[in-house]
Design a protein around this motif. Structure first.
Motif, mmCIF file in Angstrom:
data_model
loop_
_atom_site.group_PDB
_atom_site.id
_atom_site.type_symbol
_atom_site.label_atom_id
_atom_site.label_comp_id
_atom_site.label_asym_id
_atom_site.label_seq_id
_atom_site.Cartn_x
_atom_site.Cartn_y
_atom_site.Cartn_z
ATOM 1 N N ALA A 108 -11.356 -0.090 0.327
ATOM 2 C CA ALA A 108 -10.466 1.264 0.197
ATOM 3 C C ALA A 108 -9.427 1.054 -0.914
ATOM 4 O O ALA A 108 -9.454 1.984 -1.587
ATOM 5 N N VAL A 109 -8.715 0.081 -1.083
ATOM 6 C CA VAL A 109 -7.928 -0.171 -2.015
ATOM 7 C C VAL A 109 -8.531 -0.061 -3.335
ATOM 8 O O VAL A 109 -8.363 0.784 -4.590
ATOM 9 N N ARG A 110 -9.830 -0.563 -3.462
ATOM 10 C CA ARG A 110 -10.664 -0.546 -4.984
ATOM 11 C C ARG A 110 -11.305 0.758 -5.289
ATOM 12 O O ARG A 110 -10.804 1.140 -6.352
ATOM 13 N N GLU A 154 3.898 10.211 -7.631
ATOM 14 C CA GLU A 154 4.779 10.417 -8.597
ATOM 15 C C GLU A 154 4.183 10.137 -9.831
ATOM 16 O O GLU A 154 4.646 10.272 -10.923
ATOM 17 N N ARG A 155 2.886 10.143 -9.882
ATOM 18 C CA ARG A 155 2.098 10.112 -11.043
ATOM 19 C C ARG A 155 2.531 8.645 -12.126
ATOM 20 O O ARG A 155 2.060 8.585 -13.374
ATOM 21 N N ASN A 156 2.948 7.807 -11.187
ATOM 22 C CA ASN A 156 3.331 6.308 -12.132
ATOM 23 C C ASN A 156 2.275 5.639 -11.925
ATOM 24 O O ASN A 156 2.273 4.698 -11.021
ATOM 25 N N TYR A 157 1.173 5.770 -12.301
ATOM 26 C CA TYR A 157 -0.194 4.984 -12.145
ATOM 27 C C TYR A 157 -0.143 3.593 -12.453
ATOM 28 O O TYR A 157 -0.672 2.620 -11.889
ATOM 29 N N THR A 158 0.678 3.127 -13.707
ATOM 30 C CA THR A 158 0.582 1.830 -14.071
ATOM 31 C C THR A 158 1.431 0.943 -12.808
ATOM 32 O O THR A 158 1.071 -0.307 -12.412
ATOM 33 N N LYS A 159 2.622 1.407 -12.266
ATOM 34 C CA LYS A 159 3.269 0.855 -11.115
ATOM 35 C C LYS A 159 2.381 0.968 -9.997
ATOM 36 O O LYS A 159 2.142 -0.181 -9.149
ATOM 37 N N ALA A 160 1.634 1.948 -9.747
ATOM 38 C CA ALA A 160 0.629 2.005 -8.580
ATOM 39 C C ALA A 160 -0.083 1.145 -8.680
ATOM 40 O O ALA A 160 -0.543 0.425 -7.485
ATOM 41 N N LEU A 192 0.890 -1.288 0.132
ATOM 42 C CA LEU A 192 0.063 0.135 -0.103
ATOM 43 C C LEU A 192 0.939 1.326 0.096
ATOM 44 O O LEU A 192 0.553 2.108 -0.743
ATOM 45 N N GLN A 193 1.821 1.301 0.775
ATOM 46 C CA GLN A 193 2.803 2.264 0.906
ATOM 47 C C GLN A 193 3.422 2.614 -0.316
ATOM 48 O O GLN A 193 3.624 3.744 -0.858
ATOM 49 N N LYS A 194 3.841 1.493 -1.169
ATOM 50 C CA LYS A 194 4.725 1.800 -2.415
ATOM 51 C C LYS A 194 3.495 2.190 -3.280
ATOM 52 O O LYS A 194 4.044 3.265 -4.378
ATOM 53 N N ALA A 195 2.372 1.595 -3.464
ATOM 54 C CA ALA A 195 1.218 2.205 -4.276
ATOM 55 C C ALA A 195 1.034 3.811 -4.019
ATOM 56 O O ALA A 195 1.043 4.457 -5.100
ATOM 57 N N LEU A 196 0.874 4.241 -2.955
ATOM 58 C CA LEU A 196 0.736 5.585 -2.627
ATOM 59 C C LEU A 196 1.785 6.351 -3.278
ATOM 60 O O LEU A 196 1.695 7.545 -3.513
ATOM 61 N N GLU A 197 3.056 5.924 -3.101
ATOM 62 C CA GLU A 197 4.342 6.688 -3.539
ATOM 63 C C GLU A 197 4.299 6.862 -5.070
ATOM 64 O O GLU A 197 4.591 7.884 -5.533
ATOM 65 N N CYS A 198 3.933 5.732 -5.787
ATOM 66 C CA CYS A 198 4.096 5.782 -6.934
ATOM 67 C C CYS A 198 2.814 6.486 -7.661
ATOM 68 O O CYS A 198 2.853 7.434 -8.696
#
Length: 237
Positions: free
Chosen positions: A81-83, A59-65, A50-56
């Motif tokens: 919440a994730v959905r 950074e607007r790296n939506y694919t990685k997020a 979750l932390q890495k997803a929010l970081e991405c």
């Protein structure tokens, strides 16, 4: 014997090199094991994903997020919440159909998720898919959620003349809300099937009975409830 001593010295000179290579191999192996263990640990950590997803996402790296969010979701399959976060990303990536699918998943998990219905309605309106809105409306049983669809409901038409018996010829007008079309019949059939459009007042100039059935159909294609009326003309002798 001198030659033998020289060969022995050469063999001894290789020992430190072998030890260095061995140490390097052990170090690489240790780092690799540590990396594998840490990667597996992180991969199985919901908080880390979750932390890495929010970081991405920041950074607007939506694919990685999305990849991190999907992994987090695999660890907590019922997580709403994730959905919702993923819905945001799909919309930013201009993938409304995928966002709609995710919102339907949310509703299947929790049918009282009002926010999911609100966002679904908004997405369907953007696509002008009114049929989908009405289909969604018909699937709702919760009274609070049903209120979200009030604006899509069609109000029934109204008579401009009271029902009853009259001594002279009559003209019956039908009225509807703006943007609605009226369908009517005078032969007892269902106006939703007959679909004769009301364009001018209905007259009864001779003695007899006039039975009118009418419905409204709004701009979203929704039909109102049925309006029925009975008008009688009896001339006095």
């Amino acid at each position: 014997s001198g030659t033998g001593r020289k060969r022995s010295g050469k063999r001894r000179s290789y020992v430190p090199l072998i030890l260095i290579v061995l140490c390097l191999c052990l170090l690489i192996a240790g780092v690799t094991v540590f990396y594998v263990i840490t990667s597996n640990k992180n991969r199985n950590s919901y908080d880390y994903q979750l932390q890495k997803a929010l970081e991405c996402q920041k950074e607007r790296n939506y694919t990685k997020a999305l990849e991190y969010f999907k992994q987090a979701l695999s660890l907590k399959q019922e997580d709403l919440a994730v959905r919702f976060q993923m819905v945001d990303l799909y919309q930013k990536m201009e993938e409304p159909s995928t966002a709609i699918t995710m919102l339907h998943e949310i509703i299947s998990i929790d049918p009282k998720q009002q926010a999911a219905y609100e966002r679904l309605i908004a997405l369907y309106l953007e696509k002008e898919d009114y049929e989908a809105i009405l289909k969604l409306k018909d699937s709702v049983t919760d009274t609070v959620i049903q209120e979200l669809f009030t604006e899509f409901e069609a109000s029934p038409p109204e008579f401009g003349l009271e029902q009853g018996t009259y001594e002279d010829a009559i003209t019956v007008e039908l009225f509807a809300e703006k943007g609605c079309e009226i369908y009517f019949t005078t032969n007892g059939e269902d106006p939703r099937e007959n679909r004769e459009v009301y364009r001018e007042p209905i007259s009864l100039e001779e003695q007899g009975i006039l039975e009118i059935k009418a419905v409204c159909r709004n701009e979203y294609g929704e039909y109102s409830s049925l309006l029925q009326g009975k008008f009688t003309v009896e001339y006095q002798r």
